[in-house]
Write an enzyme that holds these catalytic residues in place. Structure first.
Site, PDB file in Angstrom:
ATOM      1  N   GLU A  94       1.601 -63.688 -46.811  1.00 53.04           N
ATOM      2  CA  GLU A  94       1.780 -65.099 -47.122  1.00 53.04           C
ATOM      3  C   GLU A  94       1.728 -65.933 -45.847  1.00 53.04           C
ATOM      4  O   GLU A  94       2.129 -65.476 -44.777  1.00 53.04           O
ATOM      5  CB  GLU A  94       3.135 -65.330 -47.790  1.00 53.04           C
ATOM      6  CG  GLU A  94       3.307 -64.630 -49.115  1.00 53.04           C
ATOM      7  CD  GLU A  94       4.723 -64.748 -49.656  1.00 53.04           C
ATOM      8  OE1 GLU A  94       4.980 -64.217 -50.734  1.00 53.04           O
ATOM      9  OE2 GLU A  94       5.580 -65.366 -48.979  1.00 53.04           O
ATOM     10  N   CYS A 107       3.665 -71.563 -40.817  1.00 51.95           N
ATOM     11  CA  CYS A 107       4.549 -70.397 -40.712  1.00 51.95           C
ATOM     12  C   CYS A 107       3.707 -69.167 -41.004  1.00 51.95           C
ATOM     13  O   CYS A 107       3.143 -69.045 -42.095  1.00 51.95           O
ATOM     14  CB  CYS A 107       5.699 -70.521 -41.706  1.00 51.95           C
ATOM     15  SG  CYS A 107       6.828 -69.105 -41.684  1.00 51.95           S
ATOM     16  N   CYS A 114       8.098 -55.868 -44.624  1.00 57.73           N
ATOM     17  CA  CYS A 114       9.099 -55.880 -43.552  1.00 57.73           C
ATOM     18  C   CYS A 114      10.041 -54.698 -43.724  1.00 57.73           C
ATOM     19  O   CYS A 114      10.399 -54.327 -44.849  1.00 57.73           O
ATOM     20  CB  CYS A 114       9.895 -57.187 -43.597  1.00 57.73           C
ATOM     21  SG  CYS A 114      11.087 -57.374 -42.245  1.00 57.73           S
ATOM     22  N   CYS A 118      16.698 -57.046 -45.138  1.00 54.39           N
ATOM     23  CA  CYS A 118      17.775 -58.025 -45.284  1.00 54.39           C
ATOM     24  C   CYS A 118      18.026 -58.222 -46.780  1.00 54.39           C
ATOM     25  O   CYS A 118      17.090 -58.374 -47.572  1.00 54.39           O
ATOM     26  CB  CYS A 118      17.397 -59.342 -44.627  1.00 54.39           C
ATOM     27  SG  CYS A 118      17.171 -59.199 -42.832  1.00 54.39           S
ATOM     28  N   CYS A 121      16.401 -61.244 -48.776  1.00 54.21           N
ATOM     29  CA  CYS A 121      15.010 -61.580 -48.493  1.00 54.21           C
ATOM     30  C   CYS A 121      14.051 -60.768 -49.350  1.00 54.21           C
ATOM     31  O   CYS A 121      14.188 -59.544 -49.468  1.00 54.21           O
ATOM     32  CB  CYS A 121      14.709 -61.348 -47.006  1.00 54.21           C
ATOM     33  SG  CYS A 121      13.022 -61.772 -46.530  1.00 54.21           S
ATOM     34  N   GLY A 164       7.856 -59.971 -42.022  1.00 52.80           N
ATOM     35  CA  GLY A 164       7.800 -59.066 -40.878  1.00 52.80           C
ATOM     36  C   GLY A 164       8.754 -59.452 -39.768  1.00 52.80           C
ATOM     37  O   GLY A 164       9.267 -60.567 -39.719  1.00 52.80           O
ATOM     38  N   GLU A 165       9.014 -58.510 -38.888  1.00 45.20           N
ATOM     39  CA  GLU A 165       9.836 -58.718 -37.691  1.00 45.20           C
ATOM     40  C   GLU A 165       8.904 -58.813 -36.490  1.00 45.20           C
ATOM     41  O   GLU A 165       8.327 -57.812 -36.052  1.00 45.20           O
ATOM     42  CB  GLU A 165      10.824 -57.561 -37.522  1.00 45.20           C
ATOM     43  CG  GLU A 165      11.544 -57.505 -36.180  1.00 45.20           C
ATOM     44  CD  GLU A 165      12.195 -58.816 -35.773  1.00 45.20           C
ATOM     45  OE1 GLU A 165      11.809 -59.354 -34.707  1.00 45.20           O
ATOM     46  OE2 GLU A 165      13.100 -59.298 -36.492  1.00 45.20           O
ATOM     47  N   LEU A 220      20.794 -65.070 -37.856  1.00 42.10           N
ATOM     48  CA  LEU A 220      22.162 -64.586 -37.660  1.00 42.10           C
ATOM     49  C   LEU A 220      22.837 -64.313 -38.997  1.00 42.10           C
ATOM     50  O   LEU A 220      23.201 -63.185 -39.305  1.00 42.10           O
ATOM     51  CB  LEU A 220      22.949 -65.621 -36.855  1.00 42.10           C
ATOM     52  CG  LEU A 220      24.266 -65.168 -36.233  1.00 42.10           C
ATOM     53  CD1 LEU A 220      24.062 -63.973 -35.309  1.00 42.10           C
ATOM     54  CD2 LEU A 220      24.916 -66.320 -35.474  1.00 42.10           C
ATOM     55  N   CYS A 338      10.345 -66.455 -48.092  1.00 42.18           N
ATOM     56  CA  CYS A 338       9.375 -65.469 -47.610  1.00 42.18           C
ATOM     57  C   CYS A 338       9.280 -64.290 -48.574  1.00 42.18           C
ATOM     58  O   CYS A 338      10.293 -63.726 -48.986  1.00 42.18           O
ATOM     59  CB  CYS A 338       9.788 -64.941 -46.239  1.00 42.18           C
ATOM     60  SG  CYS A 338       9.615 -66.150 -44.929  1.00 42.18           S
TER      61      CYS A 338
END
Length: 352
Positions: A94, A107, A114, A118, A121, A164-165, A220, A338
């Site tokens: 995306e 973005c 990913c 999380c 997410c 993704g990270e 965070l 996301c």
């Protein structure tokens, strides 16, 4: 096999084209069509001869022409557009365009899926499939540049905050940002670029070593250790207190304020105690807090706090002299979170 030339530097493009018998100056013309005019069809490059166009079409491809738009969603206010892109290998990612009064930002995703998992997410529902190449990251920007061509404008800001990270695909991400920064492509300032991380400390340190004024955003989302670990498993390997220390070192090295992203989840991390603890950890830091009322992800069961609780949290931070704002919501009506569009598309394909 045709060679894909998208994302090559001018020097690499010259080498590729001259190896097929084209004159050196043609590479500069092709480069300008690709990255200054956002034209990806060789036949539309009007200052090339028919023979040159035929040679290009016979030997080369351009990645944006090989990417399919699987889904497109546009917000009712016309300010946000989200694309689900089908990559040549069958995977999808995306990317989102946001129109602001100061310009257009995109973005971008850095990975297919990913591995951070999380809890709130949708991007990590099925884990990470692979890293994206620098060219695939650049293409997300240029597909929107192509659409903006008729408005005589280009994307002026990029945020690596999609699926993704980024710190786990560091070289490709930095390679893409360096390419967008080039004077002969987007001429995008590093100060208009942001990399968002869940807190991969080695990546934050590598970014500091780059010496480029790229903005750092840290996801965070909690400052109680057990809670953050339950929301973000990465906290086991990189505890948030150590992440804040690394981020502050990045800020001191480059003079750039760090942004801490904090998704507010109803009855999870939105209490008075949470706001006071967050204030304590960030007091006297060169930092700001971006509060994000959660976009509900049905698969995960999290809810958005009431507006009153969001305002209460914000006022506590401000009372404690923490620079904090509530993110302006864009694209709320188009699966804004996301991974939502990709997850929905995948589910549709399963039932076909």
């Amino acid at each position: 096999m045709k060679q894909d030339i998208f994302g090559l530097t001018i020097e690499e493009l010259q080498a590729a084209l001259t190896a097929k018998g084209m004159k050196t100056f043609r590479a500069k013309q092709v480069f300008q069509w690709l990255y200054q005019k956002s034209v990806f069809d060789f036949s539309a490059m009007r200052n090339l001869s028919k023979a040159d166009i035929a040679l290009l079409e016979e030997n080369f491809t351009v990645l944006p022409r090989r990417i399919a738009v699987l889904r497109e969603q546009n917000s009712s206010d016309g300010l946000t557009s989200k694309l689900l892109l089908g990559l040549p290998d069958g995977n999808s990612v995306e990317t989102v365009l946001m129109r602001h009064d100061y310009g257009c930002s995109v973005c971008v995703s850095s990975q297919v899926g990913c591995d951070m998992h999380c809890a709130f997410c949708a991007s990590g529902l099925n884990g990470a499939v692979r890293n994206l190449s620098a060219a695939e990251i650049i293409a997300q920007v240029y597909l929107f540049n192509e659409r903006l061509r008729g408005e005589n404008t280009m994307v002026s800001r990029v945020v690596v905050m999609g699926s993704g990270e980024p710190m786990l695909n560091f070289d490709a991400v930095i390679g893409a940002l360096d390419f967008l920064h080039r004077e002969d492509t987007c001429l995008m300032s590093y100060r208009n670029m942001t990399i968002s991380t869940c807190g991969i400390i080695p990546g934050i340190r590598r970014l500091a070593e780059q010496g480029k004024p790229i903005n750092l955003a840290v996801s965070l989302h909690a400052v109680r250790s057990e809670l953050r670990t339950s929301l973000m498993p990465v906290n086991k390997g990189f505890p948030f207190a150590d992440v804040i220390t690394a981020a502050e070192a990045y800020s001191e090295a480059g003079g750039r304020q760090v942004t801490y992203e904090y998704i507010l989840l109803k009855d999870k991390n939105d209490s008075v105690q949470d706001a006071e603890l967050l204030s304590n950890y960030l007091r006297f830091k060169h930092a700001s807090v971006n509060l994000i009322p959660a976009n509900p992800v049905p698969e995960q069961g999290f809810e958005r706090p009431s507006r009153q609780r969001v305002e209460r949290f914000l006022k506590i931070l401000q009372k404690n002299r923490i620079n904090a704002t509530v993110r302006k919501e864009m694209g709320k009506d188009i699966d804004a979170a996301c991974g939502q569009l990709r997850a929905k598309f995948a589910k549709e394909q399963e039932h076909k």
